[in-house]
Design a protein around this motif. Sequence first.
Motif, PDB file in Angstrom:
ATOM      1  N   SER A  20      -3.297   0.052 -20.815  1.00  0.00           N
ATOM      2  CA  SER A  20      -2.538  -0.687 -20.990  1.00  0.00           C
ATOM      3  C   SER A  20      -1.233  -0.015 -20.110  1.00  0.00           C
ATOM      4  N   THR A  43       2.852   0.291 -20.299  1.00  0.00           N
ATOM      5  CA  THR A  43       4.525  -0.086 -20.864  1.00  0.00           C
ATOM      6  C   THR A  43       5.637   0.831 -20.028  1.00  0.00           C
ATOM      7  N   THR A  70       5.496  -3.784 -23.619  1.00  0.00           N
ATOM      8  CA  THR A  70       3.567  -3.005 -23.298  1.00  0.00           C
ATOM      9  C   THR A  70       2.803  -3.930 -22.778  1.00  0.00           C
ATOM     10  N   GLN A  82       1.468  -9.592 -22.361  1.00  0.00           N
ATOM     11  CA  GLN A  82       2.655  -8.497 -23.266  1.00  0.00           C
ATOM     12  C   GLN A  82       2.177  -8.522 -25.044  1.00  0.00           C
ATOM     13  N   TYR A 128       6.349  -3.122 -27.841  1.00  0.00           N
ATOM     14  CA  TYR A 128       6.863  -2.450 -27.162  1.00  0.00           C
ATOM     15  C   TYR A 128       6.028  -1.459 -28.957  1.00  0.00           C
TER      16      TYR A 128
END
Length: 430
Positions: free
Chosen positions: A180, A182, A187, A202, A205
């Motif tokens: 992943s 960010t 994220t 996406q 967050y």
Amino acid sequence: MSKTLKRIMAVLSVVLFGSGMFFLGFYVRNLSSPDMTSLKFVIEHYKKYYYEEEDNYVEIMANSLLDAYSKYYTAEEYELIQKGAKGVRVGIGVTVQNRSEGVYIANVIYNSPTEVAGITEGNYITSVKINGGEFVSVDFSTFSSMMDGIKLGDKLIIRLNGEEKEYSVDVREYTETYVSYTDGNGTYRFTDGGGKTLSLKQFKYDLTEQLPTDTAYIKYKSFNGTSNNLYGSAKQIQTVLNKFKEDGKKKLILDLRGNGGGFMDIMCEVCSFFIGVNNGAKPLVSRAIYKDGKVDKFNSTAVKYGDYGFEKIIILADSGTASASEAFIGACLDYDYKNIVRVVLSQRQTADGFVYRTYGKGIMQTTFENVMGGDAIKLTTAKIYWPKSDISIHEVGITKNLTVFKDKIIEAPYIENADYELIAGLSLLN
């Protein structure tokens, strides 16, 4: 004697001679290998006379000889292992722990049904219903029993933290993903949403600390998957690093906490993005020394490090950071000519109190398949050494005691109920 009879006698002579040589060879082999003779004797008498005979006696015998990292696999187990190494799994994709507060979600596998349903790590499962039944309040034992009983096609409805909100989770086959990414915008993870086409999408967050505008965070869970496509972790790393570059980021936090390793060929691919040598080079990233003294050299694929303009690389590591992860960290440190790599360690509780170190697995396993039966045996075959410093971290782990790198290894000050390793990593960015 007729010609036909002579031919028959000649053929019989050849057959008898061949049979005699076969049995003579069998007899001589047994004489020259008394262990084989004894093993055959033990197995024959075990199967014929032992009152408490086990059907899986071969597996029991094999595993009783092996260390914690070696294992005998039946044909069925080995087939699952092969699929799992490529990321193909069946289930819901969650790991839980038994805590005083309840069933704690310690890990959610990326792209699993649990993640697709929106369930995240750090929550507590409080009640579950299966296939339209009634909700059942669960503790660790109850939930574990439920998971043992579920099958492909079942549907679970899960409630978290005592709340009424419901999460629908299907029990199905899925492809695990490993990475992943960010940054300040959100994220991103690799998912097919239960379908077939994998892409970087996406998510909300979910990083607790605000990242600086020039910094990105990558969580990397294991050195697994196939090569040269998005179903492999190396290609996923390359994809998010391309985003890192496109978005103008310069500093990176690479989270290897809980990354227990994987395959050395994947590690060699991933090294190509992070070791500080000229693009196109293929330097040594690990050495394996075998029982007979033979040395295998593992070289990086063609280096792409220069493409990304790193100003800082902060690696987070804990007691679950092991094997290929530790080898990868060693290569990053050994080739850190620009002095931009730092390794932040978590606390680890031992019988002697809290220490800062990674797991400490510096050995390599090789899997040998029985092509006739489909079963296999994985054996510890070599010890791993870092490429330039010649360090082996086996049973020691990465610690500040590695004096040549002591200034690059940071022990994160513990902060209760906080991601203290990440906080320490962020503090090093400037």
